[in-house]
Scaffold this active site. Structure first.
Site, PDB file in Angstrom:
ATOM      1  N   GLU A 103       0.878  -1.166   0.000  1.00 38.54           N
ATOM      2  CA  GLU A 103       0.000   0.000   0.000  1.00 38.54           C
ATOM      3  C   GLU A 103       0.916   1.216   0.000  1.00 38.54           C
ATOM      4  OE1 GLU A 103      -3.456   2.077   2.745  1.00 38.54           O
ATOM      5  OE2 GLU A 103      -2.814   0.041   3.201  1.00 38.54           O
ATOM      6  N   ARG A 142       5.102 -13.015   9.630  1.00 40.95           N
ATOM      7  CA  ARG A 142       5.790 -11.771   9.317  1.00 40.95           C
ATOM      8  C   ARG A 142       7.088 -11.691  10.103  1.00 40.95           C
ATOM      9  NH1 ARG A 142       3.562  -6.571   9.667  1.00 40.95           N
ATOM     10  NH2 ARG A 142       1.817  -7.307   8.489  1.00 40.95           N
ATOM     11  N   LYS A 191       3.857   1.068   9.843  1.00 42.17           N
ATOM     12  CA  LYS A 191       4.092   2.281   9.047  1.00 42.17           C
ATOM     13  C   LYS A 191       3.571   3.516   9.764  1.00 42.17           C
ATOM     14  CE  LYS A 191       2.674   0.274   5.177  1.00 42.17           C
ATOM     15  NZ  LYS A 191       2.315   0.030   3.769  1.00 42.17           N
TER      16      LYS A 191
HETATM   17  P1  ATP Z   1       1.116  -1.655   8.076  1.00 39.39           P
HETATM   18  O1  ATP Z   1       0.259  -2.678   8.761  1.00 39.39           O
HETATM   19  O2  ATP Z   1       2.148  -1.034   8.934  1.00 39.39           O
HETATM   20  O3  ATP Z   1       0.321  -0.645   7.271  1.00 39.39           O
HETATM   21  P2  ATP Z   1       1.313  -3.510   5.974  1.00 39.39           P
HETATM   22  O4  ATP Z   1       1.803  -4.832   6.350  1.00 39.39           O
HETATM   23  O5  ATP Z   1      -0.155  -3.375   5.819  1.00 39.39           O
HETATM   24  O6  ATP Z   1       1.923  -2.457   6.997  1.00 39.39           O
HETATM   25  P3  ATP Z   1       1.657  -3.291   3.153  1.00 39.39           P
HETATM   26  O7  ATP Z   1       2.159  -2.164   2.349  1.00 39.39           O
HETATM   27  O8  ATP Z   1       0.228  -3.670   2.991  1.00 39.39           O
HETATM   28  O9  ATP Z   1       2.014  -2.972   4.664  1.00 39.39           O
HETATM   29  O10 ATP Z   1       2.575  -4.557   2.937  1.00 39.39           O
HETATM   30  C1  ATP Z   1       2.875  -5.089   1.678  1.00 39.39           C
HETATM   31  C2  ATP Z   1       3.233  -6.537   1.820  1.00 39.39           C
HETATM   32  O11 ATP Z   1       4.334  -6.686   2.719  1.00 39.39           O
HETATM   33  C3  ATP Z   1       2.086  -7.326   2.402  1.00 39.39           C
HETATM   34  O12 ATP Z   1       1.935  -8.508   1.624  1.00 39.39           O
HETATM   35  C4  ATP Z   1       2.523  -7.643   3.797  1.00 39.39           C
HETATM   36  O13 ATP Z   1       2.012  -8.875   4.223  1.00 39.39           O
HETATM   37  C5  ATP Z   1       4.046  -7.659   3.685  1.00 39.39           C
HETATM   38  N1  ATP Z   1       4.652  -7.312   4.962  1.00 39.39           N
HETATM   39  C6  ATP Z   1       4.470  -6.180   5.676  1.00 39.39           C
HETATM   40  N2  ATP Z   1       5.143  -6.216   6.835  1.00 39.39           N
HETATM   41  C7  ATP Z   1       5.800  -7.404   6.862  1.00 39.39           C
HETATM   42  C8  ATP Z   1       6.660  -8.041   7.804  1.00 39.39           C
HETATM   43  N3  ATP Z   1       6.981  -7.472   8.957  1.00 39.39           N
HETATM   44  N4  ATP Z   1       7.138  -9.273   7.482  1.00 39.39           N
HETATM   45  C9  ATP Z   1       6.816  -9.855   6.325  1.00 39.39           C
HETATM   46  N5  ATP Z   1       6.004  -9.316   5.404  1.00 39.39           N
HETATM   47  C10 ATP Z   1       5.493  -8.104   5.660  1.00 39.39           C
HETATM   48 MG    MG Z   2      -1.596  -3.690   4.392  1.00 39.56          MG
END
Ligand code: ATP
Ligand code: MG
Length: 563
Positions: free
Chosen positions: A36, A262, A272
């Site tokens: 995102e 994760r 984020k």
């Molecule tokens: P936040 O919850 O802080 O907004 P997010 O996980 O929703 O972060 P995205 O931009 O949606 O952030 O993440 C893109 C991809 O990265 C998703 O498929 C997510 O599962 C993966 N991802 C995010 N954080 C991690 C992590 N700590 N370990 C592994 N994969 C991750």
């Molecule tokens: Mg997300």
């Protein structure tokens, strides 16, 4: 490390292998990384990138970069550009497969209309509070919305009004008609469309309704022909909805969602929202501050993409959430830099040394090996003269027992140069501070050894005063003092755990002259001080270096301690 990594193949590859055997997807492997665009990528995303792009590469498939830009308010072009840059920097390439969920808004809308026509979706006017109340709990089933049995015609007309901007934001939502008694709360008639009268960075004001994540994601995956949709564990509960939507819309291609744990790292926050707070409230100097766990921060700090890929590979893929020690990330980095970083000399806190018996009009260029781990790195020459600087902490007027560095009457080796013996010191009369150390050198010790093989315990790094370049050197400690900064018990927040000493900027440092030619991003080992990388703030008048990591291997120490 997860068990399945030890046995050679993890559960994701196992599944792909099985699908390839049965020919489920014609032996195609298509994955996607779906960020995102509401922040910069961090080390957790790197794990997901390495898994998605890595698996695609391994199976001769492809990996799409897809921006999940369904929330019109939060997304910004700056984030999109930074995400592309970071994925490329990590060493991956999406080729021509760059997509935006917003590209599918029309198709997603049409699928929603079809759902309504099939009696599988309805417009609901419950308020958010009522919606929550009707949803039930983990132990109690929900209740049907009074709007659930609206006629198809009424639903079509209301959805049309939503789309045309005739209804206010929040007035109603479009919900999937599934099962309010489902044990899985996600399946209790989830909202799939909402009204948002906001400009979208790509579609402008074309839409004032936007599809929800759960409706968008699976449809985007299907439209792009994704075979294996790899996501983190918290989406396991959404998988039945993912499958339900694809079943109902009758789309022929059906991706397989697979969840993995994760990445969590100690001494780090990865939400984020929290990283954004650090930036906007100026606790750090931006998204790329070298203390940030963002990929741009790690890059500026001096992390190599190779070390991050190795780290991601070694932590493996698991079904259980755990927290990885930050020291392990540093271990992977040190291992890489040890093989590749040129060794140079830099004095962080200089102390002047005058060699009284060395001619003051002479400069000798001493050969110095660039990297003992890599013969092909060759040698360079460094200037030696009668006025030098060594590290303040390499001299003591009243040395403690077993002190092997320089002190009155003691002999040490200057790396790549000569043996020197301290004969006297000059002190500031008022403060007592040592301003100069006087020494003699042994001409028979050129290169740092003598024929008589006498023992000299200490070796110091040094620079020639007339040749050295001035530098600013930034030393870092971890950004948080608490191993788990997300711990909000005791009424504290991550902000309370910020380390006030996470940055120490030293000015007046001196580095060997060859470093003048370095470019931002170039990395070095400063002998005895750690690995460093030139910062983009660097100018020809003021070279700036970041300490990437110290030489001390804290991970090995931890391993020993834990047996
Ligand atoms: P936040 O919850 O802080 O907004 P997010 O996980 O929703 O972060 P995205 O931009 O949606 O952030 O993440 C893109 C991809 O990265 C998703 O498929 C997510 O599962 C993966 N991802 C995010 N954080 C991690 C992590 N700590 N370990 C592994 N994969 C991750
Ligand atoms: Mg997300």
């Amino acid at each position: 490390m997860s068990d399945n990594v030890k046995s050679g193949v993890d559960f994701i590859r196992e599944r792909i292998n099985k699908d390839n055997e049965t020919g489920k997807y014609n032996k195609q492997v298509v994955t996607r990384f779906p960020p995102e665009p509401n922040g910069y990528l961090h080390i957790g995303h790197a794990k997901s990138i390495c898994i998605n792009f890595g698996i695609a590469r391994e199976y001769n498939g492809r990996c799409h970069l897809r921006f999940d830009d369904t929330n019109p308010e939060k997304e910004e072009i700056e984030y999109i550009e930074s995400i592309k840059k970071d994925v490329r920097w990590l060493g991956f390439d999406w080729g021509k497969h760059l997509y935006y969920a917003s590209d599918y808004f029309q198709q997603i809308h049409d699928f929603a209309v079809n759902l309504i026509k099939a009696g599988k979706a309805y417009v609901c006017h419950l308020t958010p509070e009522q919606m929550r109340e009707y949803r039930g709990t983990l132990t109690e089933p929900g209740k049907n919305s009074p709007y659930r049995n609206r006629s198809v015609e009424e639903n079509l007309s209301l959805f049309e009004q939503m789309k045309n901007g005739e209804l206010d934001e929040g007035a109603c939502v479009l919900r999937a008609k599934i099962d309010m008694a489902s044990p899985n709360i996600t399946m209790r008639d989830p909202a799939i469309y909402r009204i948002k009268k906001a400009e979208h960075h790509r579609t402008g004001s074309t839409w004032c309704i936007y599809p929800m994540y759960d409706f968008t994601h699976c449809i985007s995956d299907a439209l792009e022909g994704i075979t294996h949709s790899l996501c983190t564990l918290e989406f396991e509960i959404n998988r039945p909805l993912y499958d339900w939507v694809l079943e109902q819309i009758g789309y022929p291609h059906r991706p397989q969602q697979i969840e993995f744990a994760r990445l969590n790292l100690n001494y780090t926050v990865m939400s984020k929202r929290k990283l954004l707070r650090l930036v906007t409230e100026k606790y750090v100097h931006g998204w790329d501050d070298p203390r940030m766990p963002t990929l741009s921060g790690l890059r500026r700090r001096g992390y190599t993409p190779e070390s991050i890929r190795t780290f991601a590979e070694r932590i493996g893929i698991s079904k259980v959430n755990s927290t990885i020690d930050y020291a392990f990330l540093e271990y992977c980095l040190r291992e890489d830099l040890n093989m590749r970083a040129p060794r140079v000399m830099a004095v962080l806190k200089p102390l002047k040394v005058v060699i009284d018996n060395y001619p003051d009009d002479t400069v000798e260029w001493m050969p110095a090996i660039n990297n003992p781990e890599d013969e092909s790195a060759g040698e360079r020459e460094i200037p030696f003269s009668n006025v030098l600087y060594i590290e303040q902490e390499d001299f003591s007027l009243n040395p403690p027992p077993k002190y092997h560095r320089l002190s009155p009457g003691k002999e040490i080796r200057l790396k790549h140069a000569y043996y020197i013996t301290c004969t006297s010191v000059v002190q500031d009369e008022s403060t007592g501070k040592i301003t100069e150390v006087h020494c003699t050198y042994d001409p028979a010790s050129k290169g740092g050894w003598t024929d008589d093989k006498r023992t000299v315990r200490g070796t110091s790094h040094w620079v020639s005063a007339a040749h050295a370049k001035k530098a600013e050197i930034r030393l870092y400690d971890s950004l948080f003092t608490n191993e788990n900064p997300d711990d909000d018990s005791e009424g504290k927040t991550f902000i309370d755990y910020l380390n006030p000493n996470s940055l120490e900027a030293l000015s007046g440092c001196l580095v060997e002259p060859g470093l003048e030619k370095a470019k931002p991003g170039d990395f070095f080992q400063f002998l005895r001080q750690g690995y460093f990388c030139m910062d983009p703030d660097s100018t020809s008048e003021n070279l700036v270096f970041n300490r990437t990591v110290t030489l001390k291997d804290t991970w090995a120490k931890l391993q020993k301690k834990n047996g």
